[in-house]
Design an enzyme around this catalytic site. Structure first.
Site, short mmCIF file in Angstrom:
data_model
loop_
_atom_site.label_atom_id
_atom_site.label_comp_id
_atom_site.label_asym_id
_atom_site.label_seq_id
_atom_site.Cartn_x
_atom_site.Cartn_y
_atom_site.Cartn_z
N ARG A 1 11.08 5.69 7.69
CA ARG A 1 9.96 6.60 7.42
C ARG A 1 10.48 8.03 7.43
O ARG A 1 11.21 8.42 8.33
CB ARG A 1 8.92 6.38 8.53
CG ARG A 1 7.73 7.27 8.44
CD ARG A 1 6.75 6.98 9.56
NE ARG A 1 6.42 8.25 10.19
CZ ARG A 1 5.39 8.44 11.00
NH1 ARG A 1 4.58 7.45 11.30
NH2 ARG A 1 5.17 9.62 11.54
N ASP B 1 -0.94 10.51 11.09
CA ASP B 1 0.33 10.73 11.77
C ASP B 1 0.36 12.07 12.52
O ASP B 1 0.08 13.12 11.94
CB ASP B 1 1.49 10.69 10.77
CG ASP B 1 1.71 9.28 10.24
OD1 ASP B 1 1.53 8.33 11.03
OD2 ASP B 1 2.06 9.13 9.06
N HIS C 1 -4.40 5.51 8.57
CA HIS C 1 -3.84 4.19 8.28
C HIS C 1 -3.73 3.36 9.55
O HIS C 1 -3.82 3.89 10.67
CB HIS C 1 -2.50 4.29 7.55
CG HIS C 1 -1.48 5.11 8.25
ND1 HIS C 1 -1.51 6.48 8.25
CD2 HIS C 1 -0.40 4.75 8.99
CE1 HIS C 1 -0.48 6.95 8.95
NE2 HIS C 1 0.21 5.92 9.43
C1 SIN Z 1 3.12 4.28 10.65
O1 SIN Z 1 3.88 5.13 10.19
O2 SIN Z 1 2.11 4.58 11.25
C2 SIN Z 1 3.45 2.83 10.41
C3 SIN Z 1 3.00 2.40 9.06
C4 SIN Z 1 3.46 1.01 8.75
O3 SIN Z 1 4.35 0.52 9.44
O4 SIN Z 1 2.94 0.42 7.80
#
Ligand code: SIN
Length: 288
Positions: free
Chosen positions: A261, A98, A246
């Protein structure tokens, strides 16, 4: 509380935690698991109020404000993750750490999903400790001197227009970070580059940089460094942005997936040469 590792490399599920009412000792246990396992998951949670999720995030540090994405109408700390039939893209649908383009990139991120597609919408997480530790010693040593450029203009420009965000006058962040960063809590070294934001290795020619990045991006994606999280309603993931990447798989269009988030602000990444092993130190001494 029970802590169940998912693989020996990355990930653990925390069972029996009540995030609405955590004692200090429970929080310490959760923080320890977070540092050790790099990403932790909580299932069977109630839908957290915005305040509760913000307060939980604040126990780890000050919160981060996203430089481009749309946020909750009343709470700028909340990044609303949302994709549905009208979406042209979905957040996180590609390997990334991120906002690594920030000078002080996030420490970690806490996501709760409230609306799930009937199937799909899993998120992959990958350990950047494992990515570093499985490189040959010579490659590790070579990388420890290098700086990566992380940019975001190519990602964020125009990206959120359809969600009503006017970023037309915005200058999007870019930053330089060591290619290998030392985790401030664990002391372990992680490979801190990612294919979304990292555009160049500063000390190399364009061609050298492109070849090395292409090799490293491929290496980072080895399946044995990864886990795949299958979400359940109101499940929560908390990942450490200093040592993981991720990929939120967008395989559920035209269905909807939505959640909140909260991102925790980190500090300037650094490399501390303390984890080099004996042969690396000998090499280091030889090269002066
Ligand atoms: C993200 O914050 O990159 C998205 C992660 C997700 O939606 O699982």
């Amino acid at each position: 509380m029970e802590i169940k590792p998912i693989t020996p490399t990355i990930g653990a599920e925390i069972i029996g935690a009540n995030l609405e009412n955590l004692s200090n000792s429970e929080f310490n246990e959760i923080e320890e698991a977070f540092i050790k396992h790099q990403v932790i998951f909580f299932r069977d949670q109630p839908l957290l109020s915005v305040d509760t999720q913000i307060q939980f995030g604040k126990r780890f540090g000050n919160l981060h404000f996203h430089p481009a994405a749309p946020h909750h109408e009343k709470y700028p700390e909340i990044f609303v993750i949302h994709a549905d039939k009208d979406s042209k893209f979905a957040d996180g649908n590609g390997w990334h750490t991120d906002v690594s383009c920030d000078t002080e990139p996030p420490l970690g991120t806490c996501l709760q999903l409230h609306i799930l597609p009937p199937s799909g919408g899993d998120t992959l997480y990958s350990s950047m400790y494992a990515a570093f530790e499985t490189l040959s010693e010579k490659m590790q040593y070579f990388l420890t001197d290098l700086t990566a450029i992380h940019e975001s203009e190519h990602i964020y420009r125009g990206r959120y227009d359809h969600r009503g965000v006017d970023n037309s006058k915005k200058i999007f962040p870019s930053a330089e970070h060591p290619v290998i960063c030392t985790h401030p809590k664990s002391g372990r070294n992680a490979l801190y580059i990612n294919p979304s934001f990292t555009t160049k290795i500063k000390e190399l020619s364009d061609q050298e940089s492109a070849s090395l990045l292409s090799f490293l991006f491929k290496h980072q994606q080895r399946p044995e460094f990864q886990i795949r999280f299958k979400w359940s309603k109101n499940a929560i993931a908390l990942w450490d942005d200093r040592c993981t990447q991720h990929f939120a798989i967008w395989d559920y269009w035209p269905n909807e997936r939505k959640g909140h988030r909260v991102t925790i602000k980190g500090s300037k990444p650094f490399f501390k040469n303390k984890k080099l092993n004996t042969s690396q130190m000998k090499l280091s001494a030889k090269l002066g």
